[in-house]
Motif scaffolding. Structure first.
Motif, PDB file in Angstrom:
ATOM      1  N   TRP A  70      62.642   7.121 -44.556  1.00  9.68           N
ATOM      2  CA  TRP A  70      61.354   7.108 -43.870  1.00  9.68           C
ATOM      3  C   TRP A  70      61.324   8.108 -42.710  1.00  9.68           C
ATOM      4  O   TRP A  70      62.369   8.541 -42.211  1.00  9.68           O
ATOM      5  CB  TRP A  70      61.036   5.705 -43.340  1.00  9.68           C
ATOM      6  CG  TRP A  70      62.067   5.185 -42.353  1.00  9.68           C
ATOM      7  CD1 TRP A  70      63.278   4.637 -42.658  1.00  9.68           C
ATOM      8  CD2 TRP A  70      61.967   5.202 -40.927  1.00  9.68           C
ATOM      9  NE1 TRP A  70      63.944   4.293 -41.505  1.00  9.68           N
ATOM     10  CE2 TRP A  70      63.165   4.618 -40.429  1.00  9.68           C
ATOM     11  CE3 TRP A  70      60.991   5.610 -40.035  1.00  9.68           C
ATOM     12  CZ2 TRP A  70      63.404   4.467 -39.061  1.00  9.68           C
ATOM     13  CZ3 TRP A  70      61.233   5.468 -38.674  1.00  9.68           C
ATOM     14  CH2 TRP A  70      62.421   4.902 -38.198  1.00  9.68           C
ATOM     15  N   ARG A  71      60.100   8.435 -42.294  1.00  7.16           N
ATOM     16  CA  ARG A  71      59.845   9.262 -41.119  1.00  7.16           C
ATOM     17  C   ARG A  71      58.630   8.692 -40.392  1.00  7.16           C
ATOM     18  O   ARG A  71      57.678   8.238 -41.026  1.00  7.16           O
ATOM     19  CB  ARG A  71      59.548  10.714 -41.509  1.00  7.16           C
ATOM     20  CG  ARG A  71      60.664  11.424 -42.249  1.00  7.16           C
ATOM     21  CD  ARG A  71      61.829  11.774 -41.366  1.00  7.16           C
ATOM     22  NE  ARG A  71      62.814  12.566 -42.098  1.00  7.16           N
ATOM     23  CZ  ARG A  71      63.846  12.044 -42.757  1.00  7.16           C
ATOM     24  NH1 ARG A  71      64.023  10.714 -42.783  1.00  7.16           N
ATOM     25  NH2 ARG A  71      64.689  12.837 -43.386  1.00  7.16           N
ATOM     26  N   ARG A  72      58.681   8.731 -39.075  1.00 10.36           N
ATOM     27  CA  ARG A  72      57.525   8.348 -38.261  1.00 10.36           C
ATOM     28  C   ARG A  72      56.981   9.607 -37.597  1.00 10.36           C
ATOM     29  O   ARG A  72      57.691  10.270 -36.836  1.00 10.36           O
ATOM     30  CB  ARG A  72      57.916   7.306 -37.210  1.00 10.36           C
ATOM     31  CG  ARG A  72      56.733   6.862 -36.334  1.00 10.36           C
ATOM     32  CD  ARG A  72      57.109   5.694 -35.424  1.00 10.36           C
ATOM     33  NE  ARG A  72      57.285   4.473 -36.186  1.00 10.36           N
ATOM     34  CZ  ARG A  72      58.440   3.805 -36.294  1.00 10.36           C
ATOM     35  NH1 ARG A  72      59.524   4.257 -35.685  1.00 10.36           N
ATOM     36  NH2 ARG A  72      58.502   2.694 -36.999  1.00 10.36           N
TER      37      ARG A  72
ATOM     38  N   GLN B 215      53.473  11.761 -35.752  1.00  6.89           N
ATOM     39  CA  GLN B 215      52.220  11.664 -34.995  1.00  6.89           C
ATOM     40  C   GLN B 215      51.444  12.956 -35.211  1.00  6.89           C
ATOM     41  O   GLN B 215      51.997  14.046 -35.099  1.00  6.89           O
ATOM     42  CB  GLN B 215      52.509  11.458 -33.504  1.00  6.89           C
ATOM     43  CG  GLN B 215      53.298  10.201 -33.197  1.00  6.89           C
ATOM     44  CD  GLN B 215      53.761  10.139 -31.756  1.00  6.89           C
ATOM     45  OE1 GLN B 215      53.579  11.085 -30.992  1.00  6.89           O
ATOM     46  NE2 GLN B 215      54.366   9.036 -31.377  1.00  6.89           N
TER      47      GLN B 215
ATOM     48  N   HIS C  30      55.285   7.713 -52.004  1.00  6.77           N
ATOM     49  CA  HIS C  30      55.397   7.314 -50.604  1.00  6.77           C
ATOM     50  C   HIS C  30      54.339   6.274 -50.248  1.00  6.77           C
ATOM     51  O   HIS C  30      53.217   6.320 -50.759  1.00  6.77           O
ATOM     52  CB  HIS C  30      55.193   8.508 -49.670  1.00  6.77           C
ATOM     53  CG  HIS C  30      56.188   9.602 -49.841  1.00  6.77           C
ATOM     54  ND1 HIS C  30      56.973  10.061 -48.814  1.00  6.77           N
ATOM     55  CD2 HIS C  30      56.527  10.351 -50.919  1.00  6.77           C
ATOM     56  CE1 HIS C  30      57.752  11.036 -49.247  1.00  6.77           C
ATOM     57  NE2 HIS C  30      57.488  11.226 -50.532  1.00  6.77           N
TER      58      HIS C  30
ATOM     59  N   GLU D 237      50.495   3.082 -37.927  1.00  9.05           N
ATOM     60  CA  GLU D 237      51.134   2.120 -37.032  1.00  9.05           C
ATOM     61  C   GLU D 237      50.493   2.062 -35.655  1.00  9.05           C
ATOM     62  O   GLU D 237      50.559   1.035 -34.984  1.00  9.05           O
ATOM     63  CB  GLU D 237      52.618   2.459 -36.873  1.00  9.05           C
ATOM     64  CG  GLU D 237      53.425   2.314 -38.140  1.00  9.05           C
ATOM     65  CD  GLU D 237      54.895   2.520 -37.910  1.00  9.05           C
ATOM     66  OE1 GLU D 237      55.701   1.844 -38.572  1.00  9.05           O
ATOM     67  OE2 GLU D 237      55.258   3.365 -37.056  1.00  9.05           O
TER      68      GLU D 237
ATOM     69  N   CYS E  13      57.534  14.471 -34.885  1.00 10.12           N
ATOM     70  CA  CYS E  13      58.254  13.355 -35.495  1.00 10.12           C
ATOM     71  C   CYS E  13      58.998  12.612 -34.394  1.00 10.12           C
ATOM     72  O   CYS E  13      59.722  13.221 -33.603  1.00 10.12           O
ATOM     73  CB  CYS E  13      59.218  13.869 -36.551  1.00 10.12           C
ATOM     74  SG  CYS E  13      60.224  12.586 -37.334  1.00 10.12           S
TER      75      CYS E  13
ATOM     76  N   GLY F  68      63.068   8.393 -37.660  1.00  5.12           N
ATOM     77  CA  GLY F  68      63.244   8.473 -39.096  1.00  5.12           C
ATOM     78  C   GLY F  68      64.571   7.879 -39.520  1.00  5.12           C
ATOM     79  O   GLY F  68      65.367   7.439 -38.679  1.00  5.12           O
TER      80      GLY F  68
ATOM     81  N   ARG G 267      66.356  15.180 -36.451  1.00  5.83           N
ATOM     82  CA  ARG G 267      64.989  15.112 -35.926  1.00  5.83           C
ATOM     83  C   ARG G 267      64.599  16.400 -35.210  1.00  5.83           C
ATOM     84  O   ARG G 267      63.436  16.828 -35.254  1.00  5.83           O
ATOM     85  CB  ARG G 267      64.845  13.917 -34.982  1.00  5.83           C
ATOM     86  CG  ARG G 267      63.419  13.724 -34.462  1.00  5.83           C
ATOM     87  CD  ARG G 267      63.238  12.326 -33.906  1.00  5.83           C
ATOM     88  NE  ARG G 267      63.997  12.118 -32.686  1.00  5.83           N
ATOM     89  CZ  ARG G 267      63.477  12.219 -31.454  1.00  5.83           C
ATOM     90  NH1 ARG G 267      62.204  12.518 -31.305  1.00  5.83           N
ATOM     91  NH2 ARG G 267      64.222  11.988 -30.402  1.00  5.83           N
TER      92      ARG G 267
ATOM     93  N   MET H 201      53.779   6.175 -40.407  1.00  6.24           N
ATOM     94  CA  MET H 201      55.107   6.083 -40.980  1.00  6.24           C
ATOM     95  C   MET H 201      54.995   6.374 -42.465  1.00  6.24           C
ATOM     96  O   MET H 201      54.222   5.739 -43.175  1.00  6.24           O
ATOM     97  CB  MET H 201      55.739   4.710 -40.786  1.00  6.24           C
ATOM     98  CG  MET H 201      57.190   4.674 -41.269  1.00  6.24           C
ATOM     99  SD  MET H 201      58.032   3.096 -41.070  1.00  6.24           S
ATOM    100  CE  MET H 201      57.306   2.166 -42.411  1.00  6.24           C
ATOM    101  N   THR H 202      55.747   7.360 -42.925  1.00  5.07           N
ATOM    102  CA  THR H 202      55.796   7.675 -44.342  1.00  5.07           C
ATOM    103  C   THR H 202      57.172   7.295 -44.866  1.00  5.07           C
ATOM    104  O   THR H 202      58.189   7.638 -44.281  1.00  5.07           O
ATOM    105  CB  THR H 202      55.508   9.164 -44.615  1.00  5.07           C
ATOM    106  OG1 THR H 202      55.701   9.445 -45.997  1.00  5.07           O
ATOM    107  CG2 THR H 202      56.386  10.079 -43.779  1.00  5.07           C
ATOM    108  N   ALA H 203      57.189   6.550 -45.956  1.00  3.26           N
ATOM    109  CA  ALA H 203      58.454   6.046 -46.486  1.00  3.26           C
ATOM    110  C   ALA H 203      58.365   5.922 -47.992  1.00  3.26           C
ATOM    111  O   ALA H 203      57.287   5.743 -48.548  1.00  3.26           O
ATOM    112  CB  ALA H 203      58.775   4.690 -45.869  1.00  3.26           C
TER     113      ALA H 203
END
Length: 258
Positions: free
Chosen positions: A2-4, A6, A76, A81, A95, A98, A147, A238-240
């Motif tokens: 996953w990655r978070r 913005q 994905h 969030e 980012c 993750g 990151r 969040m993409t996972a």
């Protein structure tokens, strides 16, 4: 895995695709697709360049599906969030967190990726040589990701977006100037209309300087300028995707028809 990330809520789906590619470490070698309910956007689907995140997933908890590579089927889940104001002097997209390394391009999907990692452990045979070429190392670490490297790529993407926006604004200003020039008296576009108006009796009749209340002056027409107000919100996404061995293709397809 996953990655978070913005990014501005004014970003379009094609820009979101670029963010995901950078965050995952892919190079846009394959087709992709977004899914929301029964609607699909992207390659061989609806135009993704006209749809913004603010219009499609504006609230916390909103979900969007994303598929990359119609062969490997990397599906994905994208979830909003947080919705917040942009931080001062912050560069978006960026980012914030993750987990785990992303499988490389053309690694064969879920089953192929785990097969390559097993081949690396055996350290012999043709499967080992193929795995070493695809994974790029004999010491592939599936838990490692950087990151800082992701944010460096997103910073370059932000500069590209800014350049594209400046070129689009310049082109729009040129089009507006050309339109105003074409409608001025004396130009080729309006010469015939002006001559016809001069021959008309109504055009030569004196006009009263008195205007009724609530009416507009014909000599000084009102001009309404509409400024584009940009949405200053940012979305925390969040993409996972599920990364587990022995998963058949099609199990993790929440947004595409079979």
């Amino acid at each position: 895995m996953w990655r978070r990330v913005q990014l501005p809520s004014t970003a379009t789906l094609d820009q979101l695709h670029e963010v995901i590619q950078v965050a995952m470490g892919w190079q846009q070698h394959h087709l992709h697709l977004f899914g929301k309910g029964d609607a699909e956007y992207g390659d061989n689907a609806r135009d993704e360049t006209k749809v913004t995140l603010a219009a499609l997933i504006p609230r916390v908890g909103d979900w969007l599906g994303y598929r990359y590579d119609f062969g490997d089927m990397w599906d994905h889940d994208l979830v909003v969030e947080k919705v917040h104001r942009p931080a001062a002097k912050a560069v978006y997209p960026r980012c914030s967190a993750g987990g785990r390394a992303c499988p490389p391009e053309d690694s064969g999907g879920q089953e192929g990726y785990f097969e390559h990692m097993r081949a690396l452990r055996h350290r012999k045979g043709w499967k080992y040589r193929v795995a070493k070429e695809i994974l790029g190392s004999t010491k592939w670490d599936p838990a490692k990701w950087d990151r800082g490297e992701v944010n460096a790529g997103l910073a370059r993407l932000a500069k590209l977006w800014a350049k594209q926006a400046a070129l689009a604004a310049k082109a729009a200003a040129a089009d507006q100037a050309a339109t105003e020039t074409a409608t001025k008296p004396g130009t080729k576009a309006s010469t015939k209309t002006t001559k016809k108006a001069a021959k008309s009796p109504a055009a030569t009749a004196p006009r009263s300087p008195v205007r009724r209340r609530g009416t507009r002056s014909r000599k000084e027409p009102s001009r309404i300028t509409v400024d584009s107000v940009q949405d200053q919100r940012c979305l925390g996404l969040m993409t996972a995707f599920l990364l587990a061995p022995h998963i058949e293709h099609g199990v993790h397809r929440r947004f595409l028809s079979a």
